[in-house]
Design a protein around this motif. Sequence first.
Motif: not given
Lengths: 304, 304, 304, 304
Positions: B245, B247-251, B296-297, B302-304, D88-89, D228-229, D232, D267
């Motif tokens: 979560e 990794a996705f939300e913040v990245g 990050t939003t 972020s890294i992604f 998502v884990e 992004k999701r 991740a 990316p």
Amino acid sequence: MHNFQAVLETIYHDAINADDKGKVATYIPELAHIDKGNLGIHLRTSDGKEYGVGDYNKPFSIQSISKVLALSKAMSLIGEDIWERIDVEPSGNPFNFLSLLEIENGIPRNPLINSGAIVIADVLISNLKNPKEDFLNYVRELTGDNTINFNKAVAHSEKVTGFKNYAAANLLKSFKNLNNPVEDVLDFYFHQCSIEMTCSQLSKAFYLFANKGKCLKNKLHITEQQVKRINALMLTCGFYDEAGEFAFEVGLPGKSGVGGGIVALLPEKFVISTWSPGLNIKGNSKLGMLALEQFTTKTKLSIF
Amino acid sequence: MHNFQAVLETIYHDAINADDKGKVATYIPELAHIDKGNLGIHLRTSDGKEYGVGDYNKPFSIQSISKVLALSKAMSLIGEDIWERIDVEPSGNPFNFLSLLEIENGIPRNPLINSGAIVIADVLISNLKNPKEDFLNYVRELTGDNTINFNKAVAHSEKVTGFKNYAAANLLKSFKNLNNPVEDVLDFYFHQCSIEMTCSQLSKAFYLFANKGKCLKNKLHITEQQVKRINALMLTCGFYDEAGEFAFEVGLPGKSGVGGGIVALLPEKFVISTWSPGLNIKGNSKLGMLALEQFTTKTKLSIF
Amino acid sequence: MHNFQAVLETIYHDAINADDKGKVATYIPELAHIDKGNLGIHLRTSDGKEYGVGDYNKPFSIQSISKVLALSKAMSLIGEDIWERIDVEPSGNPFNFLSLLEIENGIPRNPLINSGAIVIADVLISNLKNPKEDFLNYVRELTGDNTINFNKAVAHSEKVTGFKNYAAANLLKSFKNLNNPVEDVLDFYFHQCSIEMTCSQLSKAFYLFANKGKCLKNKLHITEQQVKRINALMLTCGFYDEAGEFAFEVGLPGKSGVGGGIVALLPEKFVISTWSPGLNIKGNSKLGMLALEQFTTKTKLSIF
Amino acid sequence: MHNFQAVLETIYHDAINADDKGKVATYIPELAHIDKGNLGIHLRTSDGKEYGVGDYNKPFSIQSISKVLALSKAMSLIGEDIWERIDVEPSGNPFNFLSLLEIENGIPRNPLINSGAIVIADVLISNLKNPKEDFLNYVRELTGDNTINFNKAVAHSEKVTGFKNYAAANLLKSFKNLNNPVEDVLDFYFHQCSIEMTCSQLSKAFYLFANKGKCLKNKLHITEQQVKRINALMLTCGFYDEAGEFAFEVGLPGKSGVGGGIVALLPEKFVISTWSPGLNIKGNSKLGMLALEQFTTKTKLSIF
């Protein structure tokens, strides 16, 4: 009518000549050096007759066999309240003994696995004035023998190497299923396991489970209902992950210990004890299992 | 070019007005009474600029965040030998933290879960002359701040209530994956976790992970390769069972602690630290997660 | 000498007036609509006397009780080779029935859980000419009653809703522990479970397990040794995760089914069957368990 | 500025000369006979430049790589509703893939493990008019290449041997986490996995994940947030139980398949695809992992 002495001699002879006598447990260093050529068998019938062969008068470390005696003492003290803290089902999980405890919120599967026996130790500490002395006296009283004692060296040996028991006790504590400090509970537990008895003493100590709760002196320690519970537990949970095999091969309620002892019984008929320190892969005495299997096969005396 | 101060102020404002601020961890009694109205955010860019809002200069217990610093110290001492005793994969198992350890023969899944961090503590004890002092000095050196210290009361609080950590350490010991006595290892571990830092200190301490292994004073502590390993571990394992979560939300690679702190970083760009003691159901700071997600939003960094 | 008819009437009376009659299983839609006011008890002693109360002549779906009959048939066909594909230990794992199977490489814990019974079904398909007909004839022969039959609607109901059984069978297949196609094995298995019998028929069918392997017609189907194995399995594994409780409360080898039937026996003494479709939380008949517990308590006829 | 063609040639040369080229997967019989001497590498930068070495124009079975494309299609159809049915884990559990699913009530850990991908297949069947055709057209559209196709023989090969997938699908069905019949879902799933692509086609197909959701034709398929999701998820869950290792060694979001393909991306910079059918012990392409690790080491292009 069986000629029990002859039967014991035959099965002793067969067992002692087995090529594979198992492996002596090494995880308790103090027990690692015992000769696996030892084999004792002792039978005591409910009418008081006794039969023995081999090393049935040599003392050995009863280890997990003590769990049954601790359970009976705890039941005599607090009765069915025990079952709020321990379940009564087989665990079925040799390979990950802490996993079930974790998933089941610190409620051990039964009082004959280590985590359950540690909870029983906690019950005894809370309810006995001088826990170690009082428990030892209980065992002496059941057996009618004041020479029975702890082996302090064995207790100490477990204390400094029993990391899995410390892990289990701390996990129980984290689930608030221990009321006393971990150190106190394990000190008691390691002493309880270190008690030394001979086969003939064991046959006497377990007489109450074949005699509706009354010991040799005819004193009622636990109710008939409690005896039934304990016997059912021995049958379903008494042999680590070999309980099903033992129920079939031997067909008697019983309990083994890593010291190589086994005690089993047929209600209202007899108690039989064996000792041989070599263990099979599941942790039960190799020659002991063989002897008991032969005994019930030859005499056809089993619960099934 | 971002106006970082304005961004931080906006996200601070949004977060501090959230109705649900999470729940302060109660399992460490000493931490249970901290006001969850606290919220600090601090950003330090790689070119040395700093931005802060709210309680970013209040010290708090860094707890599990210390695992990353302990890991970097251990890697600087013994290098890749660490991976013979610890794996590098996510654990994916919140509900039974000892089970995997048991099934996987005492090899912790990664150095950022408790069992793995306890092995790291064991490595540090074996390789530091004065383990607690030396580790504290390492953290002080990274941060350039000698006022940083242990909180002895918090360390003691964990010592008398940390039964699950005792369970894990004893289980590791039973698998021979601890070389030092359990008590020594946990004494070090509880001290390490009790270190108090502010958000601005944390941003400095983690600078080496955004700067190829070199700290503020330009001293090389770990190799670029080791930084990559640590960042990868933070990304995949840094947030208990909420790593995916996060990794996705913040990245961003990052690490949280039950004291309510979170630190995250974008290599060669910045380190950001947040603190708010109310936790979400997974044990990560509720407002901290919210703030980082917003950061990050809004900045798309972020890294992604 | 017990007045068995009077005993049965007393326990029937007590049980039928219980406020909580359990819950009828709904996962097999075809069984969901049966009135839980039904209660039948039937006792057949080894000397051929029969006693019955309530609905002991109404047919019901025997479901998992059939596993014992399938096991005895399979043992009569291929003997001890069965144990290369199935273990004999309690499973102890209600909550994740496929996990153990996975960890233990497709070897079911025992033949009385679903995965084990599916392997037994595979054995029967491989060794019977017309599997369904031949198995039905075996049950008819044991019972001495040719009216016994499958309930095709129930078998079909399971076929279209039994996804967990399909999951188990496919997992077994992936471990190469099924020789026949999944569809064929489950078709047989669902038919086997759908057999309908009355309490009085069940008491007859299970007579061989109380009679050293000989059925009513004195024909030897399995050896005395095999009977001992099956009785031991019923005692340790016959009641899902309530086996330990049943061993204690009732103290007899037995087997339950989700159709609400239970059959239990005391070797060389009697077979007793009960039926009441309301189940307790563990999936065993609520009134049936109550009746059997009362029966062994009042008569003191148990193995312990 | 990197000379990518020279870099690819160097790493190709190093990899192709490795003594140990891994083991070709045998559990899908149709794939077992492919020569493990094959190695292709293809890089496509975001500005449209392409570089290739070795067998980068030979088609291979993309297998699990298709899970990412199926996920993106499903997200474009029903958006975030997906996360009510899948978590998502990371799963962290190679050894018992069904256990977690059971314990977690039929909610797969993430959409990139088999059980999660089967739920995604169910979503697609429910939301596409002609599921197989429509999904194939989606892949063709992303790639800009209408020659891409299913390999019917491979799909059929999995259908008759994919018992673990049948087990997973039936378990999902038992938890009501599949809306369509098991057969239909797996038929789609096996076809999806059987798609054949070359490295250069793969690099194009995954371009949208490096380009904020827009494919080669500049059409927006999924939102930036959804990209992004997915990235991740690839980073934390894309490599079975080697995700942590890949995150470290390579440091890019990516996905592997048992056909020997791997695709990874940075990316806004590039997509890189490799294929070599020999697998390492964790099921990822041995030479592919080696090539990617060399690529990010030599170019220092990773997310960390």
